[in-house]
Design a protein around this motif. Structure first.
Motif, mmCIF file in Angstrom:
data_model
loop_
_atom_site.group_PDB
_atom_site.id
_atom_site.type_symbol
_atom_site.label_atom_id
_atom_site.label_comp_id
_atom_site.label_asym_id
_atom_site.label_seq_id
_atom_site.Cartn_x
_atom_site.Cartn_y
_atom_site.Cartn_z
ATOM 1 N N LEU A 8 0.813 -1.220 0.000
ATOM 2 C CA LEU A 8 0.000 0.000 0.000
ATOM 3 C C LEU A 8 0.845 1.269 0.000
ATOM 4 O O LEU A 8 0.463 2.274 -0.605
ATOM 5 C CB LEU A 8 -0.937 0.015 1.209
ATOM 6 C CG LEU A 8 -2.240 -0.779 1.085
ATOM 7 C CD1 LEU A 8 -3.044 -0.659 2.368
ATOM 8 C CD2 LEU A 8 -3.064 -0.324 -0.105
ATOM 9 N N GLU A 9 1.973 1.266 0.674
ATOM 10 C CA GLU A 9 2.757 2.500 0.764
ATOM 11 C C GLU A 9 3.290 2.944 -0.594
ATOM 12 O O GLU A 9 3.602 4.122 -0.789
ATOM 13 C CB GLU A 9 3.908 2.338 1.754
ATOM 14 C CG GLU A 9 4.978 1.348 1.328
ATOM 15 C CD GLU A 9 6.147 1.332 2.288
ATOM 16 O OE1 GLU A 9 6.749 2.404 2.508
ATOM 17 O OE2 GLU A 9 6.459 0.252 2.820
ATOM 18 N N TYR A 10 3.387 2.025 -1.556
ATOM 19 C CA TYR A 10 3.898 2.349 -2.896
ATOM 20 C C TYR A 10 2.781 2.605 -3.901
ATOM 21 O O TYR A 10 3.054 2.938 -5.058
ATOM 22 C CB TYR A 10 4.758 1.193 -3.419
ATOM 23 C CG TYR A 10 5.876 0.795 -2.505
ATOM 24 C CD1 TYR A 10 6.993 1.606 -2.322
ATOM 25 C CD2 TYR A 10 5.824 -0.412 -1.797
ATOM 26 C CE1 TYR A 10 8.020 1.235 -1.469
ATOM 27 C CE2 TYR A 10 6.841 -0.791 -0.953
ATOM 28 C CZ TYR A 10 7.939 0.043 -0.788
ATOM 29 O OH TYR A 10 8.953 -0.336 0.061
ATOM 30 N N THR A 11 1.535 2.445 -3.479
ATOM 31 C CA THR A 11 0.400 2.401 -4.401
ATOM 32 C C THR A 11 -0.311 3.747 -4.508
ATOM 33 O O THR A 11 -0.333 4.522 -3.564
ATOM 34 C CB THR A 11 -0.600 1.324 -3.931
ATOM 35 O OG1 THR A 11 0.094 0.072 -3.827
ATOM 36 C CG2 THR A 11 -1.760 1.166 -4.891
ATOM 37 N N PHE A 12 -0.891 4.017 -5.692
ATOM 38 C CA PHE A 12 -1.685 5.229 -5.869
ATOM 39 C C PHE A 12 -2.778 4.979 -6.897
ATOM 40 O O PHE A 12 -2.735 4.007 -7.658
ATOM 41 C CB PHE A 12 -0.820 6.430 -6.279
ATOM 42 C CG PHE A 12 0.013 6.213 -7.523
ATOM 43 C CD1 PHE A 12 -0.479 6.532 -8.778
ATOM 44 C CD2 PHE A 12 1.309 5.709 -7.429
ATOM 45 C CE1 PHE A 12 0.288 6.352 -9.925
ATOM 46 C CE2 PHE A 12 2.086 5.517 -8.570
ATOM 47 C CZ PHE A 12 1.579 5.838 -9.813
ATOM 48 N N GLY A 34 0.062 6.386 -1.480
ATOM 49 C CA GLY A 34 0.752 5.878 -0.314
ATOM 50 C C GLY A 34 1.833 6.836 0.161
ATOM 51 O O GLY A 34 2.231 7.775 -0.545
ATOM 52 N N ASN A 35 2.324 6.576 1.352
ATOM 53 C CA ASN A 35 3.290 7.480 1.975
ATOM 54 C C ASN A 35 4.625 7.550 1.240
ATOM 55 O O ASN A 35 5.337 8.549 1.329
ATOM 56 C CB ASN A 35 3.527 7.063 3.427
ATOM 57 C CG ASN A 35 2.360 7.408 4.325
ATOM 58 O OD1 ASN A 35 1.548 8.268 3.995
ATOM 59 N ND2 ASN A 35 2.254 6.723 5.450
ATOM 60 N N HIS A 36 4.976 6.490 0.514
ATOM 61 C CA HIS A 36 6.251 6.502 -0.212
ATOM 62 C C HIS A 36 6.268 7.634 -1.237
ATOM 63 O O HIS A 36 7.266 8.344 -1.384
ATOM 64 C CB HIS A 36 6.451 5.154 -0.901
ATOM 65 C CG HIS A 36 7.767 4.991 -1.583
ATOM 66 N ND1 HIS A 36 8.967 4.971 -0.903
ATOM 67 C CD2 HIS A 36 8.085 4.840 -2.894
ATOM 68 C CE1 HIS A 36 9.958 4.802 -1.762
ATOM 69 N NE2 HIS A 36 9.449 4.733 -2.975
ATOM 70 N N LEU A 37 5.151 7.814 -1.920
ATOM 71 C CA LEU A 37 5.070 8.880 -2.921
ATOM 72 C C LEU A 37 5.122 10.252 -2.263
ATOM 73 O O LEU A 37 5.751 11.188 -2.789
ATOM 74 C CB LEU A 37 3.785 8.725 -3.731
ATOM 75 C CG LEU A 37 3.686 9.514 -5.026
ATOM 76 C CD1 LEU A 37 4.787 9.121 -5.988
ATOM 77 C CD2 LEU A 37 2.331 9.295 -5.675
ATOM 78 N N GLY A 42 -1.612 2.582 -9.857
ATOM 79 C CA GLY A 42 -0.178 2.744 -10.056
ATOM 80 C C GLY A 42 0.626 2.305 -8.850
ATOM 81 O O GLY A 42 0.140 2.307 -7.716
ATOM 82 N N VAL A 43 1.863 1.923 -9.117
ATOM 83 C CA VAL A 43 2.844 1.636 -8.070
ATOM 84 C C VAL A 43 4.145 2.308 -8.481
ATOM 85 O O VAL A 43 4.559 2.232 -9.645
ATOM 86 C CB VAL A 43 3.060 0.117 -7.892
ATOM 87 C CG1 VAL A 43 4.311 -0.169 -7.075
ATOM 88 C CG2 VAL A 43 1.861 -0.514 -7.201
ATOM 89 N N LEU A 44 4.764 2.997 -7.548
ATOM 90 C CA LEU A 44 6.062 3.626 -7.792
ATOM 91 C C LEU A 44 7.000 3.286 -6.644
ATOM 92 O O LEU A 44 6.642 3.457 -5.484
ATOM 93 C CB LEU A 44 5.934 5.141 -7.942
ATOM 94 C CG LEU A 44 7.216 5.869 -8.366
ATOM 95 C CD1 LEU A 44 6.885 7.086 -9.233
ATOM 96 C CD2 LEU A 44 8.048 6.324 -7.175
#
Length: 222
Positions: free
Chosen positions: A62-66, A82-85, A161-163
């Motif tokens: 989830l932290e990589y997801t948008f 997610g928080n990573h973005l 998306g995932v980044l």
């Protein structure tokens, strides 16, 4: 805390596809996991609906997801992230255009890739490198995948998306150039996207919360 990505809970239907069924150890990247989850939601080759996405099926990434929403040709905004973005950009990204991730030189290419995702429709994978002219800050490499989704009205106007960035994020504020791109058209028989009424980008920005896990809901989807 339970987070719902759409207007209805999957708990109501009992239809949850867990990422665990696709995991083959820690070697499976978040990008491959997201694509496997998205593929499992397809019915007879069709593009999944935005309302099909259940955060419980993406719990470990989830932290990589948008989630993106197309609001005009070549323009999409973050509905959830997610928080990573947020750490990458150094701010809460809700309501922001996805081009905020890219350097000025890369935005036209990014916009063209977005249109291909929604209109073909297609899957896009981009390899990114942080834009850094001075050399004083270590460059950060990143990869992203964008997977088309239908709205409840039937148009392909959303994307999962995932980044994932690899390198020191520092205080954030990173922007990326596109090192390479791979666009894969899917199911040419599908109807083209319908652009839905634009709601604008004037949503209030909030400070990044580094202690809040998972996705941050921007607004309720149709």
């Amino acid at each position: 805390m339970t987070i719902f990505l759409g207007g209805r809970s999957r708990a109501e239907t009992g239809n949850v596809i867990s990422m665990d069924r696709f995991r083959s150890g820690r070697s499976v990247s978040p990008i491959r996991q997201a694509e496997a989850y998205w593929s499992a939601l397809r019915r007879q080759g069709d593009v999944p609906k935005r309302s099909d996405i259940d955060p419980r099926g993406l719990e470990n990434i989830l932290e990589y997801t948008f989630i993106l929403e197309r609001i005009a040709p070549g323009v999409a905004r973050f509905r959830l992230a997610g928080n990573h973005l947020s750490r990458i950009l150094g701010m809460e990204v809700r309501g922001m255009p996805v081009t905020a991730l890219f350097s000025a030189m890369a935005r036209a290419e990014a916009a063209a890739a977005l249109e291909h995702i929604f209109l073909a429709p297609a899957i896009a994978e981009l390899s990114l490198i942080s834009a850094n002219n001075s050399g004083a800050v270590p460059q950060v490499e990143a990869r992203t995948i964008l997977l088309p989704l239908k709205s409840d009205q039937g148009g392909v106007s959303r994307a999962l998306g995932v980044l994932v960035a690899d390198g020191p994020l520092g205080a954030g504020g990173l922007r990326f150039d596109i090192a390479s791109s791979n666009l894969r058209k899917i199911d040419a028989r599908l109807a083209q996207s319908n652009v839905e009424p634009a709601l604008g980008l004037a949503e209030d920005q909030a400070r990044i919360s580094r202690n809040a896990p998972g996705l941050r809901v921007v607004s309720r989807e149709d």
